[in-house]
Scaffold this motif. Sequence first.
Motif, mmCIF file in Angstrom:
data_model
loop_
_atom_site.group_PDB
_atom_site.id
_atom_site.type_symbol
_atom_site.label_atom_id
_atom_site.label_comp_id
_atom_site.label_asym_id
_atom_site.label_seq_id
_atom_site.Cartn_x
_atom_site.Cartn_y
_atom_site.Cartn_z
ATOM 1 N N THR A 17 28.100 61.995 -10.918
ATOM 2 C CA THR A 17 27.745 61.956 -12.336
ATOM 3 C C THR A 17 27.618 60.506 -12.799
ATOM 4 O O THR A 17 28.473 59.673 -12.495
ATOM 5 C CB THR A 17 28.819 62.669 -13.177
ATOM 6 O OG1 THR A 17 28.979 64.000 -12.699
ATOM 7 C CG2 THR A 17 28.408 62.716 -14.646
ATOM 8 N N THR A 18 26.569 60.211 -13.523
ATOM 9 C CA THR A 18 26.313 58.842 -13.985
ATOM 10 C C THR A 18 26.319 58.780 -15.507
ATOM 11 O O THR A 18 25.704 59.602 -16.179
ATOM 12 C CB THR A 18 24.958 58.336 -13.467
ATOM 13 O OG1 THR A 18 24.968 58.323 -12.042
ATOM 14 C CG2 THR A 18 24.678 56.925 -13.971
ATOM 15 N N LEU A 19 27.016 57.798 -16.034
ATOM 16 C CA LEU A 19 27.039 57.513 -17.468
ATOM 17 C C LEU A 19 26.348 56.187 -17.707
ATOM 18 O O LEU A 19 26.662 55.190 -17.066
ATOM 19 C CB LEU A 19 28.483 57.476 -17.980
ATOM 20 C CG LEU A 19 28.704 57.208 -19.481
ATOM 21 C CD1 LEU A 19 30.000 57.884 -19.953
ATOM 22 C CD2 LEU A 19 28.770 55.714 -19.795
ATOM 23 N N SER A 50 31.706 48.633 -32.560
ATOM 24 C CA SER A 50 30.939 49.726 -31.969
ATOM 25 C C SER A 50 31.104 49.740 -30.451
ATOM 26 O O SER A 50 31.237 50.806 -29.835
ATOM 27 C CB SER A 50 29.455 49.615 -32.336
ATOM 28 O OG SER A 50 28.881 48.437 -31.796
ATOM 29 N N THR A 51 31.112 48.563 -29.849
ATOM 30 C CA THR A 51 31.296 48.471 -28.401
ATOM 31 C C THR A 51 32.702 48.876 -28.016
ATOM 32 O O THR A 51 32.909 49.566 -27.007
ATOM 33 C CB THR A 51 31.018 47.038 -27.903
ATOM 34 O OG1 THR A 51 29.738 46.611 -28.356
ATOM 35 C CG2 THR A 51 31.052 46.986 -26.384
ATOM 36 N N GLN A 52 33.689 48.472 -28.798
ATOM 37 C CA GLN A 52 35.067 48.830 -28.493
ATOM 38 C C GLN A 52 35.269 50.339 -28.537
ATOM 39 O O GLN A 52 35.964 50.912 -27.694
ATOM 40 C CB GLN A 52 36.008 48.114 -29.454
ATOM 41 C CG GLN A 52 36.074 46.610 -29.222
ATOM 42 C CD GLN A 52 36.869 45.876 -30.292
ATOM 43 O OE1 GLN A 52 37.456 46.484 -31.183
ATOM 44 N NE2 GLN A 52 36.871 44.558 -30.214
ATOM 45 N N LEU A 53 34.652 50.997 -29.525
ATOM 46 C CA LEU A 53 34.748 52.454 -29.591
ATOM 47 C C LEU A 53 34.056 53.094 -28.390
ATOM 48 O O LEU A 53 34.577 54.040 -27.788
ATOM 49 C CB LEU A 53 34.139 52.962 -30.891
ATOM 50 C CG LEU A 53 34.898 52.625 -32.174
ATOM 51 C CD1 LEU A 53 34.083 53.027 -33.399
ATOM 52 C CD2 LEU A 53 36.258 53.308 -32.196
ATOM 53 N N ALA A 54 32.880 52.590 -28.062
ATOM 54 C CA ALA A 54 32.158 53.115 -26.904
ATOM 55 C C ALA A 54 32.954 52.879 -25.623
ATOM 56 O O ALA A 54 33.042 53.767 -24.762
ATOM 57 C CB ALA A 54 30.783 52.460 -26.798
ATOM 58 N N ASN A 55 33.546 51.704 -25.495
ATOM 59 C CA ASN A 55 34.369 51.405 -24.318
ATOM 60 C C ASN A 55 35.552 52.361 -24.220
ATOM 61 O O ASN A 55 35.946 52.780 -23.124
ATOM 62 C CB ASN A 55 34.884 49.967 -24.387
ATOM 63 C CG ASN A 55 33.820 48.936 -24.082
ATOM 64 O OD1 ASN A 55 32.758 49.260 -23.565
ATOM 65 N ND2 ASN A 55 34.090 47.685 -24.407
ATOM 66 N N GLU A 56 36.122 52.685 -25.371
ATOM 67 C CA GLU A 56 37.252 53.614 -25.404
ATOM 68 C C GLU A 56 36.823 54.990 -24.879
ATOM 69 O O GLU A 56 37.541 55.621 -24.088
ATOM 70 C CB GLU A 56 37.776 53.725 -26.837
ATOM 71 C CG GLU A 56 39.055 54.510 -26.984
ATOM 72 C CD GLU A 56 39.570 54.505 -28.415
ATOM 73 O OE1 GLU A 56 40.324 55.441 -28.754
ATOM 74 O OE2 GLU A 56 39.220 53.590 -29.195
ATOM 75 N N PHE A 57 35.656 55.427 -25.319
ATOM 76 C CA PHE A 57 35.146 56.711 -24.833
ATOM 77 C C PHE A 57 34.882 56.654 -23.328
ATOM 78 O O PHE A 57 35.232 57.578 -22.591
ATOM 79 C CB PHE A 57 33.866 57.098 -25.562
ATOM 80 C CG PHE A 57 33.239 58.351 -25.021
ATOM 81 C CD1 PHE A 57 33.638 59.591 -25.476
ATOM 82 C CD2 PHE A 57 32.246 58.288 -24.046
ATOM 83 C CE1 PHE A 57 33.069 60.753 -24.977
ATOM 84 C CE2 PHE A 57 31.673 59.440 -23.536
ATOM 85 C CZ PHE A 57 32.089 60.672 -24.003
ATOM 86 N N VAL A 58 34.254 55.588 -22.876
ATOM 87 C CA VAL A 58 33.927 55.457 -21.455
ATOM 88 C C VAL A 58 35.191 55.467 -20.602
ATOM 89 O O VAL A 58 35.231 56.099 -19.533
ATOM 90 C CB VAL A 58 33.095 54.183 -21.200
ATOM 91 C CG1 VAL A 58 32.931 53.934 -19.702
ATOM 92 C CG2 VAL A 58 31.730 54.295 -21.864
#
Length: 200
Positions: free
Chosen positions: A2-4, A18-26
């Motif tokens: 699986t690729t994200l 926004s990047t920090q939130l995205a990083n948290e999700f990742v």
Amino acid sequence: MTTLLQIKTSVFSDHGHSTQLANEFVAQWQKHHPDGRVVVRDLGSEPLPHLSAERVQAFFTPPEQRTPAQQAHADASQELIDELKAADVVVIGLPLYNFGVPSTLKAYFDHLARNGITFRYTANGPEGLIADRKVYVFAARGGFYKDTPADSQTPFVKAFLNFIGLKSLEFVYAEGLNVSEDAKRTALQAASQQIEQLAA
């Protein structure tokens, strides 16, 4: 495997909310997909060129008639398209800049929009050619704009992604980040809770 695909658009790169939130999700996603692969495209630190007449002409010119320079432009666009097609999940960090998307994201979208490749016009209207997959958008705003006329960002991003075939969109908002420390703390905590639920 699986690729994200993670797309960073903040001019502050990993320091942007926004990047920090995205990083948290990742990070949460990786816990649940230990064998998964994460591909990062940082448009803040490595911005794409904005459209020019030369690039547009390269896209419109039939492959067999392109000059080497035109083919290079088309190849660069195709690389981005192939990268998106190869992703099972897409994550976008999306700051709000002056009521709109970062110009770097607009440039990225402009490289993806290719008639006959990512969309086509039919007698029944436009048809997206990118197979649908889950797209998570982490929107960070200094003020409160969600569901107001001032939020031109959300409709634009939805319209573009839907246009090329991506319809399974999930938006996570963190707003009021510049209003007060309390508002910022509350917004980020709420976003983190939503991230935990989405990544589970």
